[in-house]
Design a protein around this motif. Sequence first.
Motif, PDB file in Angstrom:
ATOM      1  N   HIS A   1       0.830  -1.202   0.000  1.00  0.00           N
ATOM      2  CA  HIS A   1       0.000   0.000   0.000  1.00  0.00           C
ATOM      3  C   HIS A   1       0.866   1.254   0.000  1.00  0.00           C
ATOM      4  CE1 HIS A   1      -4.344   0.981   0.290  1.00  0.00           C
ATOM      5  NE2 HIS A   1      -3.833   2.182   0.423  1.00  0.00           N
ATOM      6  N   PHE A   2       1.970   1.198  -0.695  1.00  0.00           N
ATOM      7  CA  PHE A   2       2.803   2.367  -0.935  1.00  0.00           C
ATOM      8  C   PHE A   2       2.833   2.636  -2.427  1.00  0.00           C
ATOM      9  CE2 PHE A   2       4.312   0.911   3.123  1.00  0.00           C
ATOM     10  CZ  PHE A   2       4.512   2.081   3.824  1.00  0.00           C
ATOM     11  N   ARG A   3       3.065   3.907  -2.769  1.00  0.00           N
ATOM     12  CA  ARG A   3       3.149   4.300  -4.157  1.00  0.00           C
ATOM     13  C   ARG A   3       4.465   5.033  -4.363  1.00  0.00           C
ATOM     14  NH1 ARG A   3      -2.501   7.051  -5.562  1.00  0.00           N
ATOM     15  NH2 ARG A   3      -1.510   8.843  -4.605  1.00  0.00           N
ATOM     16  N   SER A   4       5.036   4.856  -5.520  1.00  0.00           N
ATOM     17  CA  SER A   4       6.319   5.473  -5.827  1.00  0.00           C
ATOM     18  C   SER A   4       6.170   6.456  -6.967  1.00  0.00           C
ATOM     19  CB  SER A   4       7.351   4.408  -6.207  1.00  0.00           C
ATOM     20  OG  SER A   4       8.584   5.011  -6.543  1.00  0.00           O
ATOM     21  N   TYR A   5       6.857   7.588  -6.832  1.00  0.00           N
ATOM     22  CA  TYR A   5       6.857   8.569  -7.913  1.00  0.00           C
ATOM     23  C   TYR A   5       8.262   8.814  -8.442  1.00  0.00           C
ATOM     24  CZ  TYR A   5       6.301  12.914 -10.491  1.00  0.00           C
ATOM     25  OH  TYR A   5       6.316  13.869 -11.454  1.00  0.00           O
ATOM     26  N   SER A   6       9.238   8.823  -7.550  1.00  0.00           N
ATOM     27  CA  SER A   6      10.591   9.195  -7.953  1.00  0.00           C
ATOM     28  C   SER A   6      11.377   7.976  -8.398  1.00  0.00           C
ATOM     29  CB  SER A   6      11.303   9.875  -6.792  1.00  0.00           C
ATOM     30  OG  SER A   6      11.381   9.007  -5.692  1.00  0.00           O
TER      31      SER A   6
ATOM     32  N   GLU B   1       3.432   7.876  -0.260  1.00  0.00           N
ATOM     33  CA  GLU B   1       4.206   7.822  -1.492  1.00  0.00           C
ATOM     34  C   GLU B   1       5.672   8.051  -1.190  1.00  0.00           C
ATOM     35  OE1 GLU B   1       0.548   9.800  -4.071  1.00  0.00           O
ATOM     36  OE2 GLU B   1       2.575  10.607  -4.265  1.00  0.00           O
ATOM     37  N   MET B   2       6.533   7.488  -2.023  1.00  0.00           N
ATOM     38  CA  MET B   2       7.968   7.645  -1.842  1.00  0.00           C
ATOM     39  C   MET B   2       8.514   8.635  -2.840  1.00  0.00           C
ATOM     40  SD  MET B   2       9.258   3.870  -0.758  1.00  0.00           S
ATOM     41  CE  MET B   2       8.056   3.066  -1.794  1.00  0.00           C
ATOM     42  N   GLN B   3       9.092   9.695  -2.310  1.00  0.00           N
ATOM     43  CA  GLN B   3       9.733  10.711  -3.134  1.00  0.00           C
ATOM     44  C   GLN B   3      10.714  11.499  -2.281  1.00  0.00           C
ATOM     45  OE1 GLN B   3       7.206  13.565  -5.128  1.00  0.00           O
ATOM     46  NE2 GLN B   3       8.933  14.547  -6.145  1.00  0.00           N
ATOM     47  N   ASP B   4      11.839  11.845  -2.851  1.00  0.00           N
ATOM     48  CA  ASP B   4      12.821  12.714  -2.214  1.00  0.00           C
ATOM     49  C   ASP B   4      12.295  14.136  -2.286  1.00  0.00           C
ATOM     50  OD1 ASP B   4      14.978  14.178  -1.363  1.00  0.00           O
ATOM     51  OD2 ASP B   4      16.405  13.336  -2.798  1.00  0.00           O
ATOM     52  N   ILE B   5      12.101  14.774  -1.147  1.00  0.00           N
ATOM     53  CA  ILE B   5      11.501  16.108  -1.142  1.00  0.00           C
ATOM     54  C   ILE B   5      12.478  17.186  -1.590  1.00  0.00           C
ATOM     55  CG2 ILE B   5       9.778  15.496   0.587  1.00  0.00           C
ATOM     56  CD1 ILE B   5      11.452  16.995   2.658  1.00  0.00           C
ATOM     57  N   ASN B   6      13.721  16.828  -1.916  1.00  0.00           N
ATOM     58  CA  ASN B   6      14.623  17.774  -2.559  1.00  0.00           C
ATOM     59  C   ASN B   6      14.291  17.934  -4.035  1.00  0.00           C
ATOM     60  OD1 ASN B   6      16.901  18.395  -0.474  1.00  0.00           O
ATOM     61  ND2 ASN B   6      16.604  16.189  -0.348  1.00  0.00           N
ATOM     62  N   GLN B   7      13.526  17.003  -4.571  1.00  0.00           N
ATOM     63  CA  GLN B   7      13.142  17.047  -5.970  1.00  0.00           C
ATOM     64  C   GLN B   7      11.818  17.781  -6.129  1.00  0.00           C
ATOM     65  OE1 GLN B   7      12.948  12.895  -6.906  1.00  0.00           O
ATOM     66  NE2 GLN B   7      15.162  12.608  -6.904  1.00  0.00           N
TER      67      GLN B   7
ATOM     68  N   VAL C   1      -5.153  12.913   2.296  1.00  0.00           N
ATOM     69  CA  VAL C   1      -3.917  13.266   2.982  1.00  0.00           C
ATOM     70  C   VAL C   1      -2.780  12.423   2.406  1.00  0.00           C
ATOM     71  CG1 VAL C   1      -2.811  13.650   5.204  1.00  0.00           C
ATOM     72  CG2 VAL C   1      -5.303  13.651   5.058  1.00  0.00           C
ATOM     73  N   TYR C   2      -1.744  13.095   1.920  1.00  0.00           N
ATOM     74  CA  TYR C   2      -0.601  12.444   1.294  1.00  0.00           C
ATOM     75  C   TYR C   2       0.614  12.572   2.205  1.00  0.00           C
ATOM     76  CZ  TYR C   2      -3.572  13.078  -2.815  1.00  0.00           C
ATOM     77  OH  TYR C   2      -4.628  13.066  -3.700  1.00  0.00           O
ATOM     78  N   GLY C   3       1.337  11.465   2.385  1.00  0.00           N
ATOM     79  CA  GLY C   3       2.570  11.475   3.150  1.00  0.00           C
ATOM     80  C   GLY C   3       3.723  11.041   2.273  1.00  0.00           C
ATOM     81  N   LEU C   4       4.747  11.893   2.116  1.00  0.00           N
ATOM     82  CA  LEU C   4       5.893  11.590   1.260  1.00  0.00           C
ATOM     83  C   LEU C   4       7.117  11.263   2.102  1.00  0.00           C
ATOM     84  CD1 LEU C   4       5.735  14.420  -1.450  1.00  0.00           C
ATOM     85  CD2 LEU C   4       4.448  12.282  -1.320  1.00  0.00           C
ATOM     86  N   ASP C   5       7.843  10.230   1.698  1.00  0.00           N
ATOM     87  CA  ASP C   5       9.099   9.878   2.361  1.00  0.00           C
ATOM     88  C   ASP C   5       9.940   9.064   1.392  1.00  0.00           C
ATOM     89  OD1 ASP C   5      11.089   8.879   4.426  1.00  0.00           O
ATOM     90  OD2 ASP C   5       9.686   9.928   5.728  1.00  0.00           O
ATOM     91  N   ILE C   6      11.199   8.817   1.769  1.00  0.00           N
ATOM     92  CA  ILE C   6      12.092   8.045   0.910  1.00  0.00           C
ATOM     93  C   ILE C   6      12.107   6.568   1.267  1.00  0.00           C
ATOM     94  CG2 ILE C   6      13.610   9.936   0.227  1.00  0.00           C
ATOM     95  CD1 ILE C   6      15.478   9.094   2.506  1.00  0.00           C
ATOM     96  N   VAL C   7      11.434   6.202   2.370  1.00  0.00           N
ATOM     97  CA  VAL C   7      11.361   4.787   2.750  1.00  0.00           C
ATOM     98  C   VAL C   7       9.929   4.437   3.134  1.00  0.00           C
ATOM     99  CG1 VAL C   7      13.749   4.433   3.492  1.00  0.00           C
ATOM    100  CG2 VAL C   7      12.106   5.427   5.085  1.00  0.00           C
TER     101      VAL C   7
ATOM    102  N   ALA D   1      -4.231  17.567   1.829  1.00  0.00           N
ATOM    103  CA  ALA D   1      -3.143  17.968   2.726  1.00  0.00           C
ATOM    104  C   ALA D   1      -1.932  17.115   2.403  1.00  0.00           C
ATOM    105  CB  ALA D   1      -3.551  17.798   4.184  1.00  0.00           C
ATOM    106  N   LEU D   2      -0.759  17.677   2.588  1.00  0.00           N
ATOM    107  CA  LEU D   2       0.492  17.016   2.235  1.00  0.00           C
ATOM    108  C   LEU D   2       1.459  17.093   3.399  1.00  0.00           C
ATOM    109  CD1 LEU D   2       2.442  15.774   0.105  1.00  0.00           C
ATOM    110  CD2 LEU D   2       2.951  18.132  -0.622  1.00  0.00           C
ATOM    111  N   ASP D   3       2.003  15.941   3.793  1.00  0.00           N
ATOM    112  CA  ASP D   3       2.996  15.861   4.870  1.00  0.00           C
ATOM    113  C   ASP D   3       4.334  15.468   4.266  1.00  0.00           C
ATOM    114  OD1 ASP D   3       3.973  15.858   7.510  1.00  0.00           O
ATOM    115  OD2 ASP D   3       3.653  13.702   7.701  1.00  0.00           O
ATOM    116  N   LEU D   4       5.340  16.323   4.431  1.00  0.00           N
ATOM    117  CA  LEU D   4       6.659  16.090   3.861  1.00  0.00           C
ATOM    118  C   LEU D   4       7.550  15.346   4.843  1.00  0.00           C
ATOM    119  CD1 LEU D   4       7.263  19.606   2.250  1.00  0.00           C
ATOM    120  CD2 LEU D   4       6.266  17.566   1.188  1.00  0.00           C
ATOM    121  N   ALA D   5       8.324  14.375   4.325  1.00  0.00           N
ATOM    122  CA  ALA D   5       9.182  13.530   5.168  1.00  0.00           C
ATOM    123  C   ALA D   5       8.355  12.929   6.295  1.00  0.00           C
ATOM    124  CB  ALA D   5      10.370  14.332   5.709  1.00  0.00           C
TER     125      ALA D   5
END
Length: 345
Positions: A7-12, A158-164, A138-144, A115-119
């Motif tokens: 139940h994770f999604r990847s973008y990067s 979802e998995m994404q580097d928030i530097n991008q 509500v979206y939560g982004l992280d690298i793991v 709503a968006l939660d970074l890292a």
Amino acid sequence: MAIESNHFRSYSTHPSGNVHATNMQAPDGDDDRSDTDSEITEVGEEEIPLYFTERDGRLFHSHGSSPYPLPVDTAEQDRINGQHEILRHFLLGIYVDRNAVREVLRGSPTRQRRALDLATGTGKWVLDLAAEFTHVKVYGLDIVPIATRHPPHNVFFEMQDINQTLRFHDGDIDLVHARSVSMAVRCYPDLVKEVARVLRPGGLFLACEWGRYPAMSEEVDVVTRLPCSCRFFNAVIDTLHRSHGITPVAQNLCRYISDSGRFDQIYSHRFAIPIGDWHENPVYQRLGLQYRSILELYADSMGVMMVQAGKSEAEVNELVRSYVDELYTVSGLVSHYYVVQARRV
């Protein structure tokens, strides 16, 4: 550690170097473009181990472009979850200005609120917000992928580097929350600009960071009163900057947000979270004891980071040991927690 698997999604870019690119239909016939980006793909259970790497008995992310230096294993997840609970009880919620959050997320017949939660880490903040605002996506982004694999219907990890560049379109988001992201970004002003891009006019930005320095409840010379804590934090700050290009941002949040020229109604708060049981309030005594244990985990994780950056293990062990000793022997210790709230112009 046990890694929850789906139940994770990847973008990067995937750790293997391949970019996932497959269409995902939005749930329940919703034509929301935020859920149908052509580069989002489900992360399969067999892919989960690719997002982690083991070093010196600790588990780390394997995302080559992210500067985040700390482990992501069970001990570190316990620290993140414990910190969330401390703040939730101390602040009486997961945000400071309830009226502003409720206003910006109020249901609309013409717009899906997001709503968006970074890292996002373990995703506790996302889950709490989604439970309160069930109509909000509500979206939560992280690298793991360390958040729950069974989120409610309105949560998307979802998995994404928030530097991008974030995958969301201009003005897609109503609220952006960024808590303790300073070790995950190389340039905080660039992140502020990207937050401004994805927020709609009038949207809300909540930026929250811990002060990375020793502090006490009364005005004292901390260099004299807390020499071991000062040495520990000086070593942490130096190592983060030298080895990862990471600098403290907590005390500069207001300036970064104001200097972007994209926000107004900027309000800042600084909270002093007690460490240990010195506070006269019994509730704060209990929270202070819990928080002291969390800081021990923080010291251990920072110690691992410093050793991997080249400091001698003996030196690091002494820095950590003496810092933790002061946590237990000095009364009146606090950590400063900075919260800045701003509206997108």
